[in-house]
Design a protein around this motif. Structure first.
Motif, PDB file in Angstrom:
ATOM      1  N   ILE A 119       2.285  16.064   6.951  1.00 46.52           N
ATOM      2  CA  ILE A 119       2.459  15.541   5.598  1.00 46.52           C
ATOM      3  C   ILE A 119       1.100  15.216   4.990  1.00 46.52           C
ATOM      4  CG2 ILE A 119       4.795  14.642   5.846  1.00 46.52           C
ATOM      5  CD1 ILE A 119       3.712  12.024   6.731  1.00 46.52           C
ATOM      6  N   ILE A 120       1.014  15.384   3.678  1.00 50.56           N
ATOM      7  CA  ILE A 120      -0.218  15.016   2.979  1.00 50.56           C
ATOM      8  C   ILE A 120       0.122  14.073   1.824  1.00 50.56           C
ATOM      9  CG2 ILE A 120      -1.377  17.188   3.547  1.00 50.56           C
ATOM     10  CD1 ILE A 120      -0.990  17.877   0.487  1.00 50.56           C
ATOM     11  N   ALA A 131      -3.413  17.799   7.153  1.00 50.81           N
ATOM     12  CA  ALA A 131      -2.123  17.117   7.124  1.00 50.81           C
ATOM     13  C   ALA A 131      -1.982  16.219   8.351  1.00 50.81           C
ATOM     14  CB  ALA A 131      -0.993  18.135   7.088  1.00 50.81           C
ATOM     15  N   THR A 132      -1.189  15.186   8.202  1.00 50.17           N
ATOM     16  CA  THR A 132      -0.890  14.288   9.310  1.00 50.17           C
ATOM     17  C   THR A 132       0.317  14.843  10.076  1.00 50.17           C
ATOM     18  OG1 THR A 132      -1.661  12.425   8.014  1.00 50.17           O
ATOM     19  CG2 THR A 132      -0.253  11.926   9.911  1.00 50.17           C
ATOM     20  N   LEU A 159       4.031  14.363   0.911  1.00 52.11           N
ATOM     21  CA  LEU A 159       4.468  15.746   0.727  1.00 52.11           C
ATOM     22  C   LEU A 159       4.435  16.495   2.060  1.00 52.11           C
ATOM     23  CD1 LEU A 159       5.035  17.865  -1.637  1.00 52.11           C
ATOM     24  CD2 LEU A 159       2.668  18.565  -1.257  1.00 52.11           C
ATOM     25  N   PRO A 160       5.573  17.007   2.514  1.00 46.66           N
ATOM     26  CA  PRO A 160       5.567  17.791   3.746  1.00 46.66           C
ATOM     27  C   PRO A 160       4.983  19.180   3.496  1.00 46.66           C
ATOM     28  CG  PRO A 160       7.792  17.659   2.847  1.00 46.66           C
ATOM     29  CD  PRO A 160       6.921  16.838   1.950  1.00 46.66           C
ATOM     30  N   ARG A 182      -5.782   9.958   3.482  1.00 44.52           N
ATOM     31  CA  ARG A 182      -4.865  10.651   4.383  1.00 44.52           C
ATOM     32  C   ARG A 182      -3.617   9.814   4.630  1.00 44.52           C
ATOM     33  NH1 ARG A 182      -7.146  14.052   9.300  1.00 44.52           N
ATOM     34  NH2 ARG A 182      -4.896  14.281   9.405  1.00 44.52           N
ATOM     35  N   VAL A 183      -2.562  10.543   5.008  1.00 46.05           N
ATOM     36  CA  VAL A 183      -1.301   9.866   5.266  1.00 46.05           C
ATOM     37  C   VAL A 183      -1.293   9.374   6.710  1.00 46.05           C
ATOM     38  CG1 VAL A 183       1.198  10.135   5.317  1.00 46.05           C
ATOM     39  CG2 VAL A 183      -0.151  11.377   3.636  1.00 46.05           C
TER      40      VAL A 183
END
Lengths: 766, 156
Positions: free
Chosen positions: B54-55, B41-42, B62-63, A737-738
């Motif tokens: 974003i991932i 996603a974050t 990547l948004p 994960r980001v």
């Protein structure tokens, strides 16, 4: 490949040549008298001149030419490279660098300076002409410099003086001696490279023939048998008798661009009697100059001669051990060159040839390639991804396979080791020695020393310490600032130094070394050290500290990193605008580094910078805020603490302060600032990170929990999205994960009331 | 590749059709880089509501845009059955969260009808490039560059 690309390559090579030039000159300055060093210096200037000529960069060519002429005097031992001479040469190297930059980026150079240096260089070149003239009766210098006229040289031995030139002198000097024309014997042995670079011996010989009466003997002794003949090698050499009044330099000019690819001996024949040419046994071949104008005829002639030779060498060919394959590699070439003619009558020629081949092999050295940085970065990205993927794979294997099949686990461990090694090797591709930056500093020191009238010696150590290229690129600016400061503020004037019992010459020592996964750069001067009283007073005057503040010596020293702090009494051109050390500290911090100073009154100061080896990874504290995982750069964190309810104090409507050892520090809820939650969290349930931002202000950042400390790979947000205020970059964690990396400075600024609005980001990104 | 080149020269084009809520949309296949499943996603601070976060797309950030929310419909609740269309808009990559990919269409330009004169907002006018009638369904052709917020394009 278009012209611009070629030009770009030329400028890249220029940079290398300039570095070579400077390091060579510095070696000479340290007393190195190795002819190879002089040659390297000469070669560097020569190559720049050659390339610049090809691109029509006239300023560069004319300066390089004068420089080269003077260096040639050094090379031929007509000029002793003493300290005064080298001073001029180092300055000339600086001007040459300026001219190169100006040619590349446009812009102008200090013309007065370059004119002045041209004069000084010419004076140097002429300073020794009287002694040299005994060996070379022709007016050598005049021929070599068609642009600049030359005056009779100053005979004084006291170094040199700028000399005024007039064209009258030029005319007078150019009058050739009305004696019999001197005869030169020229031995010209082209190497294969000469032809490979598109030079043509025929044309060189034709040019030579224009200088005067010439007779040529071709030496084909090195020609191997036909089966061992490599079509791309050079086997012929020529011995030329040339009667000319143009002088040796004119002859050398003919070979100017071929000089490095051939063996060239030019000697003056004193007397007809000694001119027999017996020393080098050769087969004299009548050489009709007229065929030079008819190229097909030449090649036919060559083939015929080769065939003749081949038949004559029948017996040798039978006896020789036949080498497998073609003679294309250097070793084979050298062997065959040594073998075939050895039994013939030209041992000297063969020795020279094989020596040349060996030299060619040696100069091949470690092969290097130029690679686009983007490609390396892409590789680094992919490897970073591989590491993350490998971690994810390991994790899921552990989760899904409780028994742990040993073969799978072993395989995974090996995979892990391999990925580590790949990552290290890839990072090493970007790593480069700090040498270029250090070399640039020696120029800075020279300039500042000149401006301030101080005498400074720069000692660099650990130039080969390697660090990521981006770090190197960003290091130059802060280092320049610091060097300037060290010379301008740190070192005393020679009089004061002598009065203090030190040598008049100050020393600045620049050291780089690796220490625990970081690069440590130290800048030490042996000046007066920091005047703590003055610093303290200045800090009080500027309201940086209270008048009765009780500060340790170290704390006082570190005050100089505050914005708007300069103790120089007068603002000089060099430093002292008060934007010095705080800017330095900020740029070092932006690189993820730390800077410290320690000073000893009367003995000088030492600045120590510790920087990460790469900007691709960052040491971070992984924290949780409102169920989001964030990374705080470790360099920003001073300490972490668990707030107690009694330490939290409300202030105003919604501000809160935390008392740390009896001083109050504003509490900043990261989740609230980033809009991850609507109301402030209860500080007692979280953890406070005490951070220091630019400008020195401290803030306690509130986060929910600390997950741990980790090295993370930095990923750009801007590539596919946009700059986000409060966020420096992103990273990818072990679970794929980001996570976002906090920009501590903007968070702190936001807590002071500056809002984190998108407009701000646009300005920053724009 | 040769097929695409040929279809372009003969005034035709290939489109990817997908479902968002109960409507169907399509975009030019040339602007789609890949299609992948949903991953959490974050979240981004101070982001518009349609910006899901974003991932990690093989090392790049990547948004992810919730196309439903972006087009003014109700925000999606992403599940594993949702699909992300990774599209290239100018120099940037962006992920579009859609319900499902429904079709790949090869059409000629004359099949594209002008957008009906019923749209209410300027915004909808800006991204709708026309409608297609395919087997009794209506598919709206959208312009990706118009989907993105002004400042993002400026920043890029």
């Amino acid at each position: 490949m278009d012209m611009n690309e070629i030009k770009e390559i030329f400028f890249q090579e220029c940079e290398e040549q300039l570095a070579e030039l400077e390091s060579g000159l510095l070696k000479l300055n340290d007393g190195d008298r190795d002819p190879e060093t002089v040659n390297a210096v000469f070669r560097a200037v020569h190559s720049i001149k050659g390339g610049a000529g090809a691109f029509g960069l006239d300023d560069l060519v004319s300066f390089a030419h004068v420089f080269e002429t003077t260096l040639d005097c050094v090379r031929s031992n007509r000029l002793d490279p003493g300290p005064e001479v080298l001073k001029v040469m180092l300055k000339s190297a600086d001007v040459l660098a300026d001219l190169t930059n100006a040619a590349r980026d446009g812009g102008s150079v200090d013309e007065a300076r370059s004119r002045q240096l041209i004069k000084e260089l010419e004076a140097l070149a002429n300073g020794e002409v009287p002694q040299a003239s005994a060996a070379a009766p022709a007016p050598v210098e005049v021929v070599a410099k068609p642009v600049a006229a030359v005056a009779p040289p100053p005979v004084s031995n006291e170094g040199f003086q700028p000399v005024a030139f007039s064209f009258d002198d030029f005319d007078a000097a150019e009058e050739p001696p009305l004696m019999e024309m001197p005869t030169y014997e020229i031995v010209f042995k082209p190497k294969s490279d000469l032809y490979a670079k598109g030079n043509e011996a025929t044309l060189l010989l034709r040019d030579l023939s224009r200088l005067g009466e010439m007779s040529i003997h071709c030496d084909m002794g090195a020609l191997p048998t036909l089966e061992r003949l490599s079509p791309e090698s050079a086997y012929f050499s020529w011995k030329i008798q040339l009667a000319t009044d143009k002088g040796e330099d004119a002859i050398r000019t003919v070979f100017e661009f071929a000089e490095w690819d051939c063996d060239l001996e030019i000697s003056l024949v004193e007397d007809e009697a000694t001119q027999s040419g017996e020393e080098l046994p050769m087969q004299p071949v009548p050489f009709d100059l007229s065929i030079l104008d008819d190229e097909p005829a030449v090649s036919v002639g060559v083939v015929e001669e080769e065939e003749q030779l081949a038949s004559r060498q029948q017996d040798i060919r039978n006896a020789a051990v036949s080498a497998a394959g073609t003679a294309s590699n250097v070793l084979q070439m050298a062997q065959s060159a040594a073998r075939a003619p050895a039994e013939k009558a030209a041992p000297a020629a063969s020795a020279a040839q094989s020596a040349a081949a060996q030299q060619a092999a040696a100069s091949a050295g470690t092969p290097t390639i130029r690679v686009d940085l983007d490609r390396v970065d892409r590789l680094i990205n992919l490897v970073g991804e591989l590491v993350i993927n490998q971690a994810m794979l390991s994790q899921s294997v552990v989760e899904n396979d409780a028994n742990g099949t040993s073969s799978i686990n072993m395989g995974l461990e090996e995979l892990q080791q391999l990925t580590r090694e790949i990552q290290d090797s890839v990072m090493a591709i970007r790593a480069q020695p700090v040498k270029p930056v250090f070399q640039r500093m020696s120029r800075i020191v020279r300039e500042i020393a000149d401006m301030t009238g101080k005498s400074v010696r720069l000692i660099t150590e650990g130039e080969n310490t390697e660090v990521d290229k981006t770090v190197i690129d960003k290091l130059a600016e802060p280092l320049t600032h610091m060097i300037r400061n060290a010379v301008d503020h740190g070192l005393e004037t020679p009089e004061k130094r002598l009065a203090a019992g030190k040598s008049a010459e100050g020393t600045v020592r620049l050291t780089a070394k690796h220490r625990s996964g970081r690069i440590v750069i130290e800048l030490a001067d042996d000046g007066a050290g920091i005047n703590r009283e003055k610093v303290r007073q200045k800090a009080i005057d500027n309201d940086l500290i209270a008048a009765d503040a009780n500060l340790s010596d170290e704390e006082i020293d570190n005050l100089i990193f505050h914005a708007g702090f300069s103790t120089a009494d007068k603002i000089s051109d060099i430093s002292g605008r008060g934007v010095g050390m705080d800017v330095v500290k900020r740029s070092i911090q932006a690189l993820g580094g730390r800077i410290n100073i320690s000073s000893k009154p009367g003995h000088g100061s030492v600045f120590t910078m510790s920087l990460p080896l790469t900007l691709a990874v960052l040491d971070g504290m992984v924290v949780t805020v409102a169920n989001q995982t964030l990374v705080v750069p470790l360099t920003a964190i001073v300490e972490t603490l668990q707030p107690e309810a009694s330490a939290i104090h409300s202030f105003g409507s919604n501000q809160r302060l935390i008392s740390i050892r009896n001083s109050f520090c504003p509490l900043v809820d990261v989740g609230r600032i980033l809009n991850f939650r609507a109301i402030q969290a209860n500080p007692v349930e979280g953890v406070a990170l005490l951070v220091e931002s630019e400008g020195g202000g401290q803030r306690a950042l509130m986060v929910d929990a600390i997950q741990g400390q980790r090295q993370v790979v930095i990923k750009s947000l801007e590539a596919n999205y946009t700059h986000v205020p409060g966020i420096a970059a992103a990273t990818i964690l072990g679970d794929g994960r980001v996570a976002l990396i906090l920009d501590v400075d903007t968070i702190v600024a936001a807590s002071r009331g500056q809002s984190l609005k998108p407009e701000m980001s646009l300005a920053a990104a724009g | 590749m040769t097929y695409v080149a040929k279809s372009l020269t003969t005034d035709g084009r290939e489109l990817i059709a997908f479902r968002v809520g109960d409507q169907e949309f399509c975009v030019n296949v040339m602007s789609v880089r890949e299609i992948r499943g949903w991953t959490p996603a974050t979240a981004m601070p101070h982001a518009p509501t349609y910006m899901l976060g974003i991932i990690n797309l093989r090392g790049a950030v990547l948004p992810i845009i919730d196309l439903s929310a972006r087009l003014g419909m109700k925000p999606a609740e992403p599940t594993v059955r949702h699909v992300i269309i990774v599209a290239q808009v100018k120099s940037q990559a962006v992920g579009l969260l859609v319900d499902a990919v429904s079709d790949i269409l090869t059409i000629t330009n004359d099949k594209i009808q002008p957008t009906p004169d019923v749209v209410s907002s300027e915004f909808e006018k800006s991204f709708a490039r026309g409608v297609l009638a395919i087997e009794g369904r209506m598919i709206c052709l959208i312009e990706l560059e118009a989907i993105f917020p002004q400042e993002e394009r400026e920043a890029a």
